[in-house]
Design a protein around this motif. Structure first.
Motif, PDB file in Angstrom:
ATOM      1  N   TYR A  66       0.854  -1.193   0.000  1.00 31.48           N
ATOM      2  CA  TYR A  66       0.000   0.000   0.000  1.00 31.48           C
ATOM      3  C   TYR A  66       0.888   1.242   0.000  1.00 31.48           C
ATOM      4  N   PRO A  67       0.858   2.040  -1.057  1.00 28.66           N
ATOM      5  CA  PRO A  67       1.705   3.232  -1.091  1.00 28.66           C
ATOM      6  C   PRO A  67       1.281   4.296  -0.082  1.00 28.66           C
ATOM      7  N   PRO A  73       4.594   4.131   3.258  1.00 27.15           N
ATOM      8  CA  PRO A  73       4.309   2.972   2.406  1.00 27.15           C
ATOM      9  C   PRO A  73       4.466   1.658   3.179  1.00 27.15           C
ATOM     10  N   GLU A  74       3.540   0.707   2.940  1.00 29.41           N
ATOM     11  CA  GLU A  74       3.646  -0.609   3.563  1.00 29.41           C
ATOM     12  C   GLU A  74       4.212  -1.606   2.554  1.00 29.41           C
ATOM     13  N   TRP A  75       5.205  -2.362   2.991  1.00 28.81           N
ATOM     14  CA  TRP A  75       5.902  -3.326   2.153  1.00 28.81           C
ATOM     15  C   TRP A  75       5.708  -4.740   2.682  1.00 28.81           C
ATOM     16  N   ALA A  76       5.538  -5.697   1.805  1.00 29.16           N
ATOM     17  CA  ALA A  76       5.575  -7.112   2.169  1.00 29.16           C
ATOM     18  C   ALA A  76       7.030  -7.541   2.076  1.00 29.16           C
ATOM     19  N   ALA A  77       7.536  -8.194   3.109  1.00 28.65           N
ATOM     20  CA  ALA A  77       8.927  -8.648   3.119  1.00 28.65           C
ATOM     21  C   ALA A  77       9.127  -9.763   2.095  1.00 28.65           C
ATOM     22  N   ASP A  78      10.375  -9.967   1.685  1.00 29.02           N
ATOM     23  CA  ASP A  78      10.654 -11.045   0.748  1.00 29.02           C
ATOM     24  C   ASP A  78      10.199 -12.374   1.364  1.00 29.02           C
ATOM     25  N   TYR A  79       9.849 -13.318   0.492  1.00 35.07           N
ATOM     26  CA  TYR A  79       9.240 -14.553   0.969  1.00 35.07           C
ATOM     27  C   TYR A  79       9.614 -15.710   0.054  1.00 35.07           C
ATOM     28  N   GLY A  80       9.922 -16.838   0.665  1.00 29.76           N
ATOM     29  CA  GLY A  80      10.201 -18.049  -0.089  1.00 29.76           C
ATOM     30  C   GLY A  80       9.613 -19.254   0.615  1.00 29.76           C
ATOM     31  N   GLN A  81       9.226 -20.255  -0.168  1.00 31.12           N
ATOM     32  CA  GLN A  81       8.691 -21.475   0.434  1.00 31.12           C
ATOM     33  C   GLN A  81       8.990 -22.684  -0.438  1.00 31.12           C
ATOM     34  N   GLN A 108       4.949 -15.076   6.755  1.00 28.95           N
ATOM     35  CA  GLN A 108       4.944 -13.869   5.935  1.00 28.95           C
ATOM     36  C   GLN A 108       4.778 -12.673   6.854  1.00 28.95           C
ATOM     37  N   TRP A 109       5.386 -11.552   6.482  1.00 32.84           N
ATOM     38  CA  TRP A 109       5.254 -10.360   7.293  1.00 32.84           C
ATOM     39  C   TRP A 109       5.400  -9.121   6.428  1.00 32.84           C
ATOM     40  N   SER A 110       4.940  -8.003   6.962  1.00 35.05           N
ATOM     41  CA  SER A 110       5.049  -6.734   6.245  1.00 35.05           C
ATOM     42  C   SER A 110       5.502  -5.653   7.213  1.00 35.05           C
ATOM     43  N   TYR A 111       5.935  -4.542   6.643  1.00 35.77           N
ATOM     44  CA  TYR A 111       6.487  -3.456   7.447  1.00 35.77           C
ATOM     45  C   TYR A 111       6.170  -2.106   6.813  1.00 35.77           C
ATOM     46  N   ILE A 112       6.274  -1.053   7.641  1.00 34.70           N
ATOM     47  CA  ILE A 112       6.073   0.325   7.183  1.00 34.70           C
ATOM     48  C   ILE A 112       7.443   0.987   7.071  1.00 34.70           C
ATOM     49  N   LYS A 113       7.770   1.495   5.906  1.00 37.86           N
ATOM     50  CA  LYS A 113       9.026   2.187   5.600  1.00 37.86           C
ATOM     51  C   LYS A 113      10.273   1.324   5.781  1.00 37.86           C
ATOM     52  N   GLN A 115      12.254  -2.237   7.804  1.00 36.92           N
ATOM     53  CA  GLN A 115      11.953  -3.562   8.340  1.00 36.92           C
ATOM     54  C   GLN A 115      11.859  -3.577   9.864  1.00 36.92           C
ATOM     55  N   GLU A 116      12.322  -2.538  10.515  1.00 33.78           N
ATOM     56  CA  GLU A 116      12.197  -2.450  11.974  1.00 33.78           C
ATOM     57  C   GLU A 116      10.774  -2.076  12.410  1.00 33.78           C
ATOM     58  N   GLN A 117       9.959  -1.588  11.485  1.00 30.20           N
ATOM     59  CA  GLN A 117       8.580  -1.195  11.792  1.00 30.20           C
ATOM     60  C   GLN A 117       7.607  -2.257  11.280  1.00 30.20           C
ATOM     61  N   VAL A 118       7.577  -3.402  11.942  1.00 33.94           N
ATOM     62  CA  VAL A 118       6.733  -4.526  11.527  1.00 33.94           C
ATOM     63  C   VAL A 118       5.264  -4.141  11.702  1.00 33.94           C
ATOM     64  N   SER A 119       4.469  -4.375  10.666  1.00 32.34           N
ATOM     65  CA  SER A 119       3.042  -4.042  10.743  1.00 32.34           C
ATOM     66  C   SER A 119       2.148  -5.277  10.716  1.00 32.34           C
TER      67      SER A 119
END
Length: 136
Positions: A66-67, A73-81, A108-113, A115-119
């Protein structure tokens, strides 16, 4: 071209690079939402006679969710499975299948701006299915 018993062994690998940016100056040249810059898939499989087995690793880079989220902006962290599947033909018309999705139970996780700001943090778990398929 491999000698037996390796003559059913195979591999598939792909890599994707995506370069995207909004033209809107207010979005500060953010990438399009949902678009990872880098992603790849690697599959090793074995198919011979009545047997089939496959293990795959799928990975994608972080991406903009979400910009205009609260706080930036909210970012989804990189993800692998890892995913696994296997099957065996019991007869010419009946097959038994085993599928395991998210074999290593990744989260899976996401963050704002930053990676220390986990949302958001989620773990959907491992999914296992066993079935029999038949045709008439």
């Amino acid at each position: 071209m491999l000698p037996a018993p390796f003559d059913g062994l195979g591999m598939q690998i792909n890599y994707t690079f995506t370069d995207s940016k909004y033209d809107d100056p207010e979005k500060d040249e953010l990438p399009f939402a949902g678009m990872s810059e880098h992603s790849y898939n690697a599959v090793i499989y074995y198919e011979k006679d009545d047997y089939q087995a496959r293990i795959a690793y799928n990975w994608r880079d972080d991406y903009l969710k979400y910009p205009d989220a609260w706080g930036g902006p909210e970012w989804a962290a990189d993800y692998g499975q890892f995913d696994f599947s296997a099957s065996y033909n019991l007869t010419a018309k009946t097959r038994i299948d085993l599928n395991v999705t998210n074999l290593t139970n990744e989260r899976q996780w996401s963050y704002i701006k930053t990676q220390e700001q986990v949302s958001h943090l989620s773990r959907y778990g491992r999914s296992i299915s066993l079935g029999i398929n038949t045709s008439f």
